[in-house]
Design a protein around this motif. Sequence first.
Motif, PDB file in Angstrom:
ATOM      1  N   LYS A   1       0.802  -1.216   0.000  1.00 47.07           N
ATOM      2  CA  LYS A   1       0.000   0.000   0.000  1.00 47.07           C
ATOM      3  C   LYS A   1       0.835   1.266   0.000  1.00 47.07           C
ATOM      4  O   LYS A   1       0.318   2.353  -0.234  1.00 47.07           O
ATOM      5  N   ARG A   2       2.138   1.140   0.290  1.00 43.61           N
ATOM      6  CA  ARG A   2       2.992   2.319   0.326  1.00 43.61           C
ATOM      7  C   ARG A   2       4.391   1.946  -0.135  1.00 43.61           C
ATOM      8  O   ARG A   2       4.714   0.762  -0.263  1.00 43.61           O
ATOM      9  N   PRO A   3       5.245   2.926  -0.403  1.00 43.47           N
ATOM     10  CA  PRO A   3       6.580   2.629  -0.905  1.00 43.47           C
ATOM     11  C   PRO A   3       7.376   1.750   0.035  1.00 43.47           C
ATOM     12  O   PRO A   3       7.290   1.875   1.264  1.00 43.47           O
ATOM     13  N   LEU A   4       8.186   0.884  -0.536  1.00 44.94           N
ATOM     14  CA  LEU A   4       8.972  -0.064   0.242  1.00 44.94           C
ATOM     15  C   LEU A   4       9.882   0.637   1.242  1.00 44.94           C
ATOM     16  O   LEU A   4      10.073   0.166   2.360  1.00 44.94           O
ATOM     17  N   GLY A   5      10.435   1.761   0.858  1.00 43.72           N
ATOM     18  CA  GLY A   5      11.387   2.461   1.700  1.00 43.72           C
ATOM     19  C   GLY A   5      10.786   3.203   2.876  1.00 43.72           C
ATOM     20  O   GLY A   5      11.530   3.802   3.669  1.00 43.72           O
ATOM     21  N   ASP A   6       9.465   3.156   3.033  1.00 46.08           N
ATOM     22  CA  ASP A   6       8.831   3.863   4.151  1.00 46.08           C
ATOM     23  C   ASP A   6       9.099   3.207   5.493  1.00 46.08           C
ATOM     24  O   ASP A   6       9.016   3.867   6.535  1.00 46.08           O
ATOM     25  N   LEU A   7       9.365   1.907   5.491  1.00 43.09           N
ATOM     26  CA  LEU A   7       9.583   1.186   6.745  1.00 43.09           C
ATOM     27  C   LEU A   7      11.071   1.039   7.017  1.00 43.09           C
ATOM     28  O   LEU A   7      11.860   0.812   6.099  1.00 43.09           O
ATOM     29  N   PRO A   8      11.495   1.158   8.275  1.00 45.85           N
ATOM     30  CA  PRO A   8      12.924   1.056   8.603  1.00 45.85           C
ATOM     31  C   PRO A   8      13.453  -0.339   8.289  1.00 45.85           C
ATOM     32  O   PRO A   8      12.826  -1.343   8.624  1.00 45.85           O
ATOM     33  N   ALA A   9      14.611  -0.394   7.639  1.00 47.75           N
ATOM     34  CA  ALA A   9      15.123  -1.690   7.209  1.00 47.75           C
ATOM     35  C   ALA A   9      16.649  -1.691   7.147  1.00 47.75           C
ATOM     36  O   ALA A   9      17.284  -0.649   6.964  1.00 47.75           O
ATOM     37  N   THR A  10      17.188  -2.869   7.296  1.00 44.10           N
ATOM     38  CA  THR A  10      18.601  -3.141   7.042  1.00 44.10           C
ATOM     39  C   THR A  10      18.661  -4.131   5.888  1.00 44.10           C
ATOM     40  O   THR A  10      17.958  -5.151   5.910  1.00 44.10           O
ATOM     41  N   TYR A  11      19.474  -3.815   4.888  1.00 43.46           N
ATOM     42  CA  TYR A  11      19.666  -4.753   3.784  1.00 43.46           C
ATOM     43  C   TYR A  11      21.075  -5.311   3.872  1.00 43.46           C
ATOM     44  O   TYR A  11      22.045  -4.558   3.839  1.00 43.46           O
ATOM     45  N   ILE A  12      21.183  -6.637   4.001  1.00 42.93           N
ATOM     46  CA  ILE A  12      22.475  -7.304   4.087  1.00 42.93           C
ATOM     47  C   ILE A  12      22.825  -7.846   2.706  1.00 42.93           C
ATOM     48  O   ILE A  12      22.126  -8.726   2.185  1.00 42.93           O
ATOM     49  N   LYS A  13      23.891  -7.312   2.113  1.00 45.43           N
ATOM     50  CA  LYS A  13      24.349  -7.789   0.806  1.00 45.43           C
ATOM     51  C   LYS A  13      25.509  -8.740   1.011  1.00 45.43           C
ATOM     52  O   LYS A  13      26.557  -8.362   1.536  1.00 45.43           O
ATOM     53  N   CYS A  14      25.322  -9.973   0.605  1.00 48.09           N
ATOM     54  CA  CYS A  14      26.368 -10.989   0.706  1.00 48.09           C
ATOM     55  C   CYS A  14      27.215 -10.923  -0.558  1.00 48.09           C
ATOM     56  O   CYS A  14      26.770 -11.326  -1.636  1.00 48.09           O
ATOM     57  N   VAL A  15      28.424 -10.408  -0.427  1.00 52.01           N
ATOM     58  CA  VAL A  15      29.162  -9.958  -1.610  1.00 52.01           C
ATOM     59  C   VAL A  15      29.737 -11.087  -2.445  1.00 52.01           C
ATOM     60  O   VAL A  15      30.046 -10.873  -3.626  1.00 52.01           O
ATOM     61  N   LEU A  16      29.889 -12.293  -1.895  1.00 56.50           N
ATOM     62  CA  LEU A  16      30.320 -13.406  -2.736  1.00 56.50           C
ATOM     63  C   LEU A  16      29.245 -13.773  -3.751  1.00 56.50           C
ATOM     64  O   LEU A  16      29.531 -14.453  -4.737  1.00 56.50           O
ATOM     65  N   ASN A  17      28.042 -13.326  -3.515  1.00 56.92           N
ATOM     66  CA  ASN A  17      26.928 -13.552  -4.438  1.00 56.92           C
ATOM     67  C   ASN A  17      26.788 -12.394  -5.424  1.00 56.92           C
ATOM     68  O   ASN A  17      25.804 -12.318  -6.155  1.00 56.92           O
ATOM     69  N   GLY A  18      27.753 -11.465  -5.412  1.00 55.67           N
ATOM     70  CA  GLY A  18      27.699 -10.292  -6.279  1.00 55.67           C
ATOM     71  C   GLY A  18      27.437  -9.039  -5.462  1.00 55.67           C
ATOM     72  O   GLY A  18      26.842  -9.099  -4.389  1.00 55.67           O
ATOM     73  N   THR A  19      27.887  -7.920  -5.982  1.00 55.15           N
ATOM     74  CA  THR A  19      27.757  -6.657  -5.245  1.00 55.15           C
ATOM     75  C   THR A  19      26.692  -5.732  -5.812  1.00 55.15           C
ATOM     76  O   THR A  19      26.390  -4.701  -5.220  1.00 55.15           O
ATOM     77  N   THR A  20      26.105  -6.097  -6.947  1.00 54.01           N
ATOM     78  CA  THR A  20      25.093  -5.243  -7.565  1.00 54.01           C
ATOM     79  C   THR A  20      23.768  -5.374  -6.823  1.00 54.01           C
ATOM     80  O   THR A  20      23.264  -6.484  -6.606  1.00 54.01           O
ATOM     81  N   LEU A  21      23.190  -4.241  -6.457  1.00 55.48           N
ATOM     82  CA  LEU A  21      21.910  -4.242  -5.749  1.00 55.48           C
ATOM     83  C   LEU A  21      20.754  -4.269  -6.736  1.00 55.48           C
ATOM     84  O   LEU A  21      20.837  -3.704  -7.832  1.00 55.48           O
ATOM     85  N   LEU A  22      19.673  -4.916  -6.338  1.00 48.63           N
ATOM     86  CA  LEU A  22      18.444  -4.828  -7.124  1.00 48.63           C
ATOM     87  C   LEU A  22      18.011  -3.368  -7.202  1.00 48.63           C
ATOM     88  O   LEU A  22      18.165  -2.617  -6.231  1.00 48.63           O
ATOM     89  N   PRO A  23      17.454  -2.930  -8.337  1.00 54.46           N
ATOM     90  CA  PRO A  23      17.033  -1.526  -8.462  1.00 54.46           C
ATOM     91  C   PRO A  23      16.097  -1.077  -7.350  1.00 54.46           C
ATOM     92  O   PRO A  23      16.214   0.049  -6.849  1.00 54.46           O
ATOM     93  N   ALA A  24      15.180  -1.945  -6.937  1.00 50.97           N
ATOM     94  CA  ALA A  24      14.239  -1.566  -5.872  1.00 50.97           C
ATOM     95  C   ALA A  24      14.950  -1.350  -4.551  1.00 50.97           C
ATOM     96  O   ALA A  24      14.553  -0.491  -3.747  1.00 50.97           O
TER      97      ALA A  24
END
Length: 231
Positions: free
Chosen positions: A168-191
Amino acid sequence: MTHFVLVAGAWLGAWAWDEVAPGLRAAGRDVHALTLSGLAEKKDVPAGQETHVRDIVREVERLDLRDVVLVGHSYSGVPVGQAAERIGDRLRRVVYVDSNVPADGVSFLDGFDSDHIRRSLTEHGGVWPTLPAAAYAGQGLTDEQIDRIRADGTPHPGATLDEPAALKRPLGDLPATYIKCVLNGTTLLPAVAEALEGGRWELVELNTGHWPMFSTPTDLVRILNEAATRR
């Protein structure tokens, strides 16, 4: 007390958090590892994407949890992101562990080049079979860890992958931590990149592969504990 609800990705059940949950409890957290419908001990329960969202929301409400940190790994970032919106002020933070994220009207399979998964679903009667051992190479896992993931994993119900998410609202409205596991690549999804620009998300890089609950559980516990201190 902060309550963690841990939800692993495709093919996995609550058992995937066996090496993470004790570390969180030792830090004074309450921990609930959740198996989604259609997987592990719930493998015979019919499931779609909405079913998985309800699984998470019902667990929070059934236990009357507040100050909740919802943790979604891989596929499960999609239902966890939707559930985070629905539990309202019970939520403290969302943690996405190298995961996909929901977008309104978009399914898990719509979020990336997934033709190979669609073909696999057709070939295997509507389920996504567990991966061959070679698929786990280069992800920081031991042979024993790979064997366990494959032996204990469950074919994933296809309906959960092609049913669209609802926000119902933008994904970034809620507080979040995104853990990027870099052996799986460093490029983030656009969202994910877009949500990080909003100021309520933080990015943490972890030097391991896509399954950190197996490869680096101690480091993952540390990051989850740190995330729980943020608002």
